[in-house]
Design a protein around this motif. Structure first.
Motif, PDB file in Angstrom:
ATOM      1  N   GLN A   1      -6.909  -0.313 -12.915  1.00  0.00           N
ATOM      2  CA  GLN A   1      -8.208  -0.908 -12.756  1.00  0.00           C
ATOM      3  C   GLN A   1      -8.449  -2.484 -13.496  1.00  0.00           C
TER       4      GLN A   1
ATOM      5  N   ARG B   1       0.887  -1.675   0.060  1.00  0.00           N
ATOM      6  CA  ARG B   1       0.298   0.188  -0.174  1.00  0.00           C
ATOM      7  C   ARG B   1       1.131   1.377   0.087  1.00  0.00           C
TER       8      ARG B   1
ATOM      9  N   VAL C   1       2.466   1.840  -3.528  1.00  0.00           N
ATOM     10  CA  VAL C   1       1.053   2.232  -4.162  1.00  0.00           C
ATOM     11  C   VAL C   1       1.073   3.272  -3.862  1.00  0.00           C
ATOM     12  N   THR C   2       1.083   4.078  -2.857  1.00  0.00           N
ATOM     13  CA  THR C   2       1.133   5.610  -2.512  1.00  0.00           C
ATOM     14  C   THR C   2       2.164   6.168  -2.483  1.00  0.00           C
ATOM     15  N   ASP C   3       3.160   5.953  -2.601  1.00  0.00           N
ATOM     16  CA  ASP C   3       4.556   6.611  -3.144  1.00  0.00           C
ATOM     17  C   ASP C   3       4.747   6.699  -4.790  1.00  0.00           C
ATOM     18  N   GLU C   4       3.695   5.751  -5.601  1.00  0.00           N
ATOM     19  CA  GLU C   4       3.364   5.377  -6.877  1.00  0.00           C
ATOM     20  C   GLU C   4       4.597   5.167  -7.345  1.00  0.00           C
ATOM     21  N   VAL C   5       5.543   4.381  -6.500  1.00  0.00           N
ATOM     22  CA  VAL C   5       6.457   2.881  -7.357  1.00  0.00           C
ATOM     23  C   VAL C   5       6.133   1.944  -7.591  1.00  0.00           C
ATOM     24  N   LEU C   6       4.865   1.565  -7.502  1.00  0.00           N
ATOM     25  CA  LEU C   6       3.386   0.896  -7.692  1.00  0.00           C
ATOM     26  C   LEU C   6       2.891   0.928  -8.586  1.00  0.00           C
ATOM     27  N   SER C   7       1.625   0.837  -9.200  1.00  0.00           N
ATOM     28  CA  SER C   7       1.204   1.047  -9.527  1.00  0.00           C
ATOM     29  C   SER C   7      -0.097  -0.450 -10.012  1.00  0.00           C
TER      30      SER C   7
END
Length: 77
Positions: A39, A27, A30-36
């Protein structure tokens, strides 16, 4: 062949905590935009077979997401 050992009671007790820690780390990434996380592609239940075929396709971009109504016109399918 190496025989599998039964996990200790302590290891089984620790498993949920380890899973929560791993999810927390993901999480954060994802929040730090390292992973996406892609959708999910909406599929109405009527298109179940198509959704399953899409899910089984190698290198797909996202998992099917079943919806009661997907809000798209017939032309968009």
């Amino acid at each position: 062949m190496v025989p599998l050992e039964r996990p200790s009671a302590h290891a089984l007790d620790q498993a949920p905590e380890d899973a929560l820690n791993a999810l927390s780390q993901v999480r954060g990434l994802v929040t730090d935009e390292v992973l996406s996380i892609p959708q999910g592609q909406p599929f109405p239940l009527e298109r179940f077979s198509e959704a399953i075929a899409r899910a089984e396709t190698p290198a797909r971009d996202a998992k099917p997401l079943f919806v009661s109504e997907d809000g798209r016109d017939e032309d968009d399918r």
